[in-house]
Design a protein around this motif. Structure first.
Motif, PDB file in Angstrom:
ATOM      1  N   PHE A 108       0.838  -1.198   0.000  1.00 24.33           N
ATOM      2  CA  PHE A 108       0.000   0.000   0.000  1.00 24.33           C
ATOM      3  C   PHE A 108       0.876   1.251   0.000  1.00 24.33           C
ATOM      4  N   LEU A 109       0.465   2.254  -0.747  1.00 23.04           N
ATOM      5  CA  LEU A 109       1.208   3.513  -0.823  1.00 23.04           C
ATOM      6  C   LEU A 109       0.772   4.465   0.283  1.00 23.04           C
ATOM      7  N   LYS A 110       1.736   5.151   0.860  1.00 25.88           N
ATOM      8  CA  LYS A 110       1.452   6.174   1.861  1.00 25.88           C
ATOM      9  C   LYS A 110       1.294   7.536   1.194  1.00 25.88           C
ATOM     10  N   GLU A 111       1.951   7.711   0.042  1.00 23.14           N
ATOM     11  CA  GLU A 111       1.939   8.988  -0.674  1.00 23.14           C
ATOM     12  C   GLU A 111       0.848   8.979  -1.751  1.00 23.14           C
ATOM     13  N   GLU A 112       0.472  10.179  -2.189  1.00 21.24           N
ATOM     14  CA  GLU A 112      -0.428  10.287  -3.338  1.00 21.24           C
ATOM     15  C   GLU A 112       0.420  10.247  -4.598  1.00 21.24           C
ATOM     16  N   VAL A 113       0.190   9.227  -5.425  1.00 22.76           N
ATOM     17  CA  VAL A 113       0.923   9.090  -6.677  1.00 22.76           C
ATOM     18  C   VAL A 113      -0.107   8.959  -7.794  1.00 22.76           C
ATOM     19  N   PHE A 114       0.076   9.765  -8.842  1.00 22.46           N
ATOM     20  CA  PHE A 114      -0.821   9.743  -9.985  1.00 22.46           C
ATOM     21  C   PHE A 114      -0.068   9.231 -11.201  1.00 22.46           C
ATOM     22  N   MET A 115      -0.737   8.389 -11.983  1.00 23.90           N
ATOM     23  CA  MET A 115      -0.112   7.778 -13.151  1.00 23.90           C
ATOM     24  C   MET A 115      -1.049   7.886 -14.348  1.00 23.90           C
ATOM     25  N   GLU A 116      -0.455   8.045 -15.527  1.00 25.76           N
ATOM     26  CA  GLU A 116      -1.251   8.024 -16.755  1.00 25.76           C
ATOM     27  C   GLU A 116      -1.929   6.673 -16.888  1.00 25.76           C
ATOM     28  N   GLN A 117      -3.063   6.640 -17.568  1.00 25.18           N
ATOM     29  CA  GLN A 117      -3.736   5.364 -17.805  1.00 25.18           C
ATOM     30  C   GLN A 117      -2.840   4.471 -18.669  1.00 25.18           C
ATOM     31  N   PRO A 118      -2.903   3.154 -18.456  1.00 24.95           N
ATOM     32  CA  PRO A 118      -2.023   2.238 -19.194  1.00 24.95           C
ATOM     33  C   PRO A 118      -2.238   2.316 -20.702  1.00 24.95           C
ATOM     34  N   PRO A 119      -1.151   2.339 -21.463  1.00 23.99           N
ATOM     35  CA  PRO A 119      -1.271   2.352 -22.923  1.00 23.99           C
ATOM     36  C   PRO A 119      -2.085   1.148 -23.411  1.00 23.99           C
ATOM     37  N   GLY A 120      -3.052   1.426 -24.265  1.00 19.11           N
ATOM     38  CA  GLY A 120      -3.904   0.362 -24.801  1.00 19.11           C
ATOM     39  C   GLY A 120      -5.116   0.066 -23.944  1.00 19.11           C
ATOM     40  N   PHE A 121      -5.196   0.661 -22.759  1.00 18.46           N
ATOM     41  CA  PHE A 121      -6.312   0.396 -21.851  1.00 18.46           C
ATOM     42  C   PHE A 121      -6.865   1.699 -21.279  1.00 18.46           C
ATOM     43  N   ILE A 122      -6.964   2.706 -22.120  1.00 20.01           N
ATOM     44  CA  ILE A 122      -7.502   3.999 -21.686  1.00 20.01           C
ATOM     45  C   ILE A 122      -9.019   3.918 -21.667  1.00 20.01           C
ATOM     46  N   ASN A 123      -9.595   4.314 -20.548  1.00 22.51           N
ATOM     47  CA  ASN A 123     -11.038   4.273 -20.376  1.00 22.51           C
ATOM     48  C   ASN A 123     -11.688   5.216 -21.383  1.00 22.51           C
ATOM     49  N   GLU A 124     -12.555   4.678 -22.239  1.00 28.66           N
ATOM     50  CA  GLU A 124     -13.184   5.479 -23.302  1.00 28.66           C
ATOM     51  C   GLU A 124     -14.107   6.554 -22.743  1.00 28.66           C
ATOM     52  N   ASP A 125     -14.722   6.281 -21.578  1.00 30.83           N
ATOM     53  CA  ASP A 125     -15.638   7.251 -20.974  1.00 30.83           C
ATOM     54  C   ASP A 125     -14.889   8.363 -20.225  1.00 30.83           C
ATOM     55  N   LEU A 126     -13.671   8.059 -19.763  1.00 27.76           N
ATOM     56  CA  LEU A 126     -12.888   9.020 -18.983  1.00 27.76           C
ATOM     57  C   LEU A 126     -11.461   9.113 -19.527  1.00 27.76           C
ATOM     58  N   PRO A 127     -11.294   9.516 -20.788  1.00 30.91           N
ATOM     59  CA  PRO A 127      -9.956   9.479 -21.396  1.00 30.91           C
ATOM     60  C   PRO A 127      -8.963  10.475 -20.808  1.00 30.91           C
ATOM     61  N   ASN A 128      -9.440  11.548 -20.165  1.00 30.57           N
ATOM     62  CA  ASN A 128      -8.543  12.556 -19.599  1.00 30.57           C
ATOM     63  C   ASN A 128      -8.269  12.347 -18.116  1.00 30.57           C
ATOM     64  N   HIS A 129      -8.836  11.304 -17.530  1.00 32.14           N
ATOM     65  CA  HIS A 129      -8.592  10.996 -16.127  1.00 32.14           C
ATOM     66  C   HIS A 129      -7.240  10.296 -15.986  1.00 32.14           C
ATOM     67  N   VAL A 130      -6.731  10.308 -14.763  1.00 29.35           N
ATOM     68  CA  VAL A 130      -5.475   9.618 -14.456  1.00 29.35           C
ATOM     69  C   VAL A 130      -5.737   8.606 -13.348  1.00 29.35           C
ATOM     70  N   CYS A 131      -4.787   7.732 -13.155  1.00 30.03           N
ATOM     71  CA  CYS A 131      -4.893   6.700 -12.127  1.00 30.03           C
ATOM     72  C   CYS A 131      -4.287   7.223 -10.830  1.00 30.03           C
ATOM     73  N   LYS A 132      -5.094   7.295  -9.773  1.00 31.90           N
ATOM     74  CA  LYS A 132      -4.567   7.603  -8.440  1.00 31.90           C
ATOM     75  C   LYS A 132      -4.241   6.252  -7.826  1.00 31.90           C
ATOM     76  N   LEU A 133      -2.954   5.982  -7.640  1.00 34.92           N
ATOM     77  CA  LEU A 133      -2.516   4.666  -7.199  1.00 34.92           C
ATOM     78  C   LEU A 133      -2.829   4.432  -5.724  1.00 34.92           C
ATOM     79  N   ASN A 134      -3.457   3.294  -5.444  1.00 34.03           N
ATOM     80  CA  ASN A 134      -3.712   2.855  -4.075  1.00 34.03           C
ATOM     81  C   ASN A 134      -2.624   1.888  -3.621  1.00 34.03           C
TER      82      ASN A 134
END
Length: 146
Positions: A102-128
């Motif tokens: 589990f992460l203690k810090e807030e880390v944001f990552m781009e969506q994985p290449p080839g698996f970008i959510n079509e409904d939320l293409p500009n969102h990013v992944c907040k890593l848990n």
């Protein structure tokens, strides 16, 4: 890649959130490896999603990092004791080990290449949970294992 994404989703590795304007967004990429059997034939193809941790910023994306290291002399000592005392040795392999930290810090990552959510293409992944490639991944896994 499908198998890896399925494991990431089942583990709730991230939540899709709107892109924070001031946050550092870490990239991601796929790493591919061919796993071989002992006789040299192909066993399977492995795909792993890796965070591009080289773009992380100290004290923003990570604080303390830790990399557990064992010296070769300790391995020799333990194996020698096992032989001398008749101990049974076993190996443990944790599939997708770093995903369990589990992460203690807030880390944001781009969506994985080839698996970008079509409904939320500009969102990013907040890593848990941690991912391979993050600077704090070994520490997070060790904390969870401990």
């Amino acid at each position: 890649m499908q198998e890896e994404i399925k494991a990431l989703i089942q583990n709730r590795t991230w939540d899709l959130v709107p892109r924070p304007p001031t946050a550092n967004i870490v990239g991601s990429k796929w790493v591919f490896k061919t796993k071989m059997k002992e006789d040299g034939t192909i066993d399977r193809y492995k795909a792993r999603l890796v965070a591009q941790g080289f773009s992380q910023i100290p004290s923003l994306d990570f604080g303390e990092i830790f990399n557990p290291v064992i010296k070769h002399i300790m391995i020799k000592l333990i194996l020698s004791l096992a032989v001398a005392l008749g101990w049974t040795m076993r190996q443990l392999d944790v599939k997708n080990a770093f995903l369990h930290g589990f992460l203690k810090e807030e880390v944001f990552m781009e969506q994985p290449p080839g698996f970008i959510n079509e409904d939320l293409p500009n969102h990013v992944c907040k890593l848990n949970c941690s991912l391979y490639g993050l600077k704090q991944a070994p520490r997070a896994w060790f904390d969870r294992l401990s």
